[in-house]
Design an enzyme around this catalytic site. Structure first.
Site, short mmCIF file in Angstrom:
data_model
loop_
_atom_site.label_atom_id
_atom_site.label_comp_id
_atom_site.label_asym_id
_atom_site.label_seq_id
_atom_site.Cartn_x
_atom_site.Cartn_y
_atom_site.Cartn_z
N LYS A 19 -45.91 55.98 63.79
CA LYS A 19 -46.38 56.46 61.99
C LYS A 19 -46.26 55.78 61.66
O LYS A 19 -46.60 54.82 59.79
CB LYS A 19 -46.60 57.69 62.34
CG LYS A 19 -46.98 58.75 61.06
CD LYS A 19 -47.87 60.17 60.66
CE LYS A 19 -46.74 60.69 60.62
NZ LYS A 19 -46.19 61.13 59.80
N SER A 20 -45.00 55.39 61.08
CA SER A 20 -43.89 55.85 60.25
C SER A 20 -43.87 53.50 59.89
O SER A 20 -44.15 53.84 58.51
CB SER A 20 -42.32 55.53 60.03
OG SER A 20 -42.27 57.16 59.98
N ARG A 24 -46.53 51.56 56.70
CA ARG A 24 -45.56 50.68 56.09
C ARG A 24 -46.33 48.84 56.34
O ARG A 24 -45.96 48.41 55.42
CB ARG A 24 -44.21 50.46 56.42
CG ARG A 24 -43.12 51.35 55.73
CD ARG A 24 -41.83 51.84 56.81
NE ARG A 24 -41.18 52.60 55.95
CZ ARG A 24 -41.38 54.13 56.14
NH1 ARG A 24 -42.84 54.82 56.84
NH2 ARG A 24 -40.24 54.97 55.95
N ARG A 121 -46.21 70.23 49.10
CA ARG A 121 -44.59 69.27 49.46
C ARG A 121 -44.22 68.61 47.37
O ARG A 121 -44.46 68.50 46.73
CB ARG A 121 -45.38 68.27 50.05
CG ARG A 121 -46.00 69.11 51.17
CD ARG A 121 -45.80 68.21 53.02
NE ARG A 121 -44.27 67.56 52.68
CZ ARG A 121 -44.50 66.61 53.77
NH1 ARG A 121 -45.80 66.48 54.22
NH2 ARG A 121 -43.13 65.97 53.86
N SER A 180 -33.50 61.10 52.94
CA SER A 180 -35.35 60.66 53.04
C SER A 180 -35.95 59.45 53.06
O SER A 180 -35.88 58.78 51.89
CB SER A 180 -36.29 62.09 51.84
OG SER A 180 -36.68 61.64 51.67
N GLN A 182 -37.97 58.76 52.64
CA GLN A 182 -39.56 59.20 52.15
C GLN A 182 -39.12 58.36 50.29
O GLN A 182 -39.65 57.33 50.12
CB GLN A 182 -40.43 59.66 51.81
CG GLN A 182 -41.08 60.46 53.02
CD GLN A 182 -42.00 61.86 53.02
OE1 GLN A 182 -41.98 61.91 52.30
NE2 GLN A 182 -42.53 61.37 54.26
N ASP A 328 -38.04 64.72 62.31
CA ASP A 328 -39.41 65.33 62.76
C ASP A 328 -39.62 65.85 64.46
O ASP A 328 -40.71 66.03 64.88
CB ASP A 328 -40.48 63.79 63.09
CG ASP A 328 -40.87 63.26 61.94
OD1 ASP A 328 -40.70 64.60 60.78
OD2 ASP A 328 -40.92 62.51 61.30
N ARG A 359 -41.41 74.38 59.02
CA ARG A 359 -41.19 74.60 60.10
C ARG A 359 -40.25 75.79 60.14
O ARG A 359 -40.04 75.97 61.71
CB ARG A 359 -41.48 73.19 60.30
CG ARG A 359 -41.73 72.22 60.26
CD ARG A 359 -41.76 71.00 60.93
NE ARG A 359 -43.54 70.12 60.98
CZ ARG A 359 -43.04 69.01 60.99
NH1 ARG A 359 -41.96 67.79 61.43
NH2 ARG A 359 -44.25 68.27 60.48
C1 S3P Z 1 -41.62 59.33 56.94
C2 S3P Z 1 -40.02 60.33 57.00
C3 S3P Z 1 -39.73 61.35 57.32
C4 S3P Z 1 -40.16 61.92 58.15
C5 S3P Z 1 -41.65 61.91 58.24
C6 S3P Z 1 -42.23 60.44 58.00
C7 S3P Z 1 -41.51 58.57 57.24
O1 S3P Z 1 -39.83 61.90 55.94
O2 S3P Z 1 -39.86 63.54 57.91
O3 S3P Z 1 -42.20 61.95 58.83
O4 S3P Z 1 -42.86 57.58 56.81
O5 S3P Z 1 -40.87 57.36 56.08
P1 S3P Z 1 -38.62 62.28 55.14
O6 S3P Z 1 -38.36 61.18 55.01
O7 S3P Z 1 -39.24 63.05 53.53
O8 S3P Z 1 -37.87 62.93 55.64
#
Ligand code: S3P
Length: 440
Positions: A19-20, A24, A121, A180, A182, A328, A359
């Protein structure tokens, strides 16, 4: 969705693309010159939200759902155009946080929002560094929640006034209070549009897919310890890439094979990036029979086939720097630890309170309903394993990873387990129940 006790899981399988990395690939493809062809793209709702947002920003994207292929016709670093609608990220935290970084560098105004979960969030964690960079970004809610409005034109006007025509943002060194990816990725992507180097230091290393992919597309990226820096205005060039299978999706089947007696599975073509492989490390610590075969690279991402067999497990302590590498997977690790002898302690996982659901609370509630001995703590949980689980009604709270983790618990519990709102698995693994119930 009703889950009953199941016989051994045997055979060979694959899981959908990461997914990540899929998110990207669309983002960097859009900002590149030329075409980016992405194979094994995750056709989950979150990644489709990213595609729909970039289409609204003027990027042409061909989606071949059947062959899991996406072609992004990039328009270069400064080629996005003003959307004529709100950008809806659905349930996707990665979309809203990473796109905010990109949109702060644009000359136009945009608004991002998403579903009820996204609007709860925390966005303060990206508003703080982006404002330090000079971005004009506001939460339309009182408490830093989405919708977010990004007034790129104001930032650009003030850049013109200060005679800094080509860049709208200031390069900064941001010391992030949370590990994080993100947050890190948001700041690094904004850094592409800054007037100098942008660095992020985090308390522990989070997933590094943005850094690896930026370098593959031609950006200059340097990582030293927990600090990563990017340099502005790179020429990004479109490329071909093949997304590895998602280790976060593989984790459910790893756990299933470990707890359902006499199982033996080979999960092929899974990403094993060391910033994501905490689940493998934890399984080994628990005494699992798990091994990696055929280790190789797909672009800059390490990939392997994972062989796993049912095993007797023992409780472990999971804390500290490993947490971001399995963030995750904690719901399914909690399930695993119910089948391990002795105590499992999970600490430093307070980030779980601000995921798609709280969670920590949802795991504790649902595992208690299944008869587990679980003590919730402020930043994790303590599970005394070995107590047999029984079926229960599981409120997934529309959280895909909760629905999947508890479906796995149901495979090894007595009686029937009913998962409410099972359709939420389409966020990250649309074929999950088909694979679990029909193919294995
Ligand atoms: C992700 C980063 C993670 C993860 C999320 C996907 C990403 O979150 O929990 O499912 O794609 O960068 P955080 O970076 O906020 O921990």
């Amino acid at each position: 969705m009703i889950i009953r006790k199941k016989g051994p899981l045997k055979g060979s399988m694959t899981v959908p693309g990461d997914k990540s990395i899929s998110h990207r690939a669309v983002m960097l493809g859009a900002l590149s010159e030329g075409t980016t062809m992405v194979e094994n793209f995750l056709m989950g709702d979150d990644c489709l939200s990213t595609i729909s947002c970039f289409k609204k920003l003027g990027i042409s994207i061909d989606v071949d759902m059947d062959n899991k292929r996406v072609v992004v016709h990039g328009r270069g670093l400064n080629g996005l155009s003003a959307p004529d609608d709100i950008l809806d990220v659905g349930n996707s935290g990665t979309t809203i946080r990473l796109m905010s970084g990109i949109l702060c560098g644009q000359k136009f105004t945009s608004t991002l929002t998403g579903d009820a979960s996204i609007r709860k969030r925390p966005m303060g964690r990206i508003l703080t560094p982006l404002k330090q960079m000079g971005a004009d970004i506001e939460s339309l809610n009182n408490d830093s929640f989405a919708p977010l409005c990004i007034n790129g034109s104001q930032a650009f006007l003030s850049a013109i006034r200060s005679n800094n025509y080509s860049h709208t943002l200031k390069g900064i060194h941001y010391i992030s209070p949370v590990a994080s990816a993100q947050v890190k990725s948001c700041v690094l992507l904004a850094g592409l549009f800054a007037d100098g180097k942008t660095s992020v230091t985090e308390p522990a290393v989070s997933r590094n897919h943005t850094e690896l992919m930026l370098a593959d597309f031609g950006a200059s990226v340097v990582t030293e310890g927990t600090t990563t820096s990017v340099f502005p205005q790179p020429k990004l060039t479109g490329r071909k890439l093949c997304v590895p299978g998602d280790i976060s999706s593989a984790a459910f089947f790893i756990a299933a094979a470990l707890i359902v007696p006499n199982s033996e599975l080979m999960i092929k073509n899974v990403g094993i990036n060391p910033t994501r492989d905490g689940i493998i490390r934890v399984c080994r610590m628990m005494g699992a029979d798990i091994r990696l075969e055929n280790e190789r690279k797909s672009g800059s991402e390490p990939v392997a086939d994972i062989y796993v067999r049912s095993s007797s497990l023992k409780g472990v302590e999971i804390a500290g720097d490993i947490i971001p590498a399995l963030i995750d997977e904690i719901p399914v690790i909690a399930v695993l630890s119910c089948f391990a002898e002795g105590k499992t302690v999970i600490k430093n996982a307070e980030e779980l309170k601000v995921k798609e659901s709280n969670r920590l609370e949802v795991i504790a509630k649902n595992l208690t309903n299944m008869g587990a001995d679980i003590i919730p703590t402020d930043d994790g949980m303590i599970i005394n394993g070995g107590k047999p689980l029984h079926g229960a009604v599981i409120d997934s709270r529309m959280d895909h990873r909760i629905a999947m983790a508890f479906a796995i618990a149901g495979l090894a519990a007595d009686g029937e387990t009913e998962i409410l709102n099972p359709e939420c698995v389409s966020i990250s693994y649309p074929e999950f129940f088909d694979t679990l119930l029909m193919k294995l």
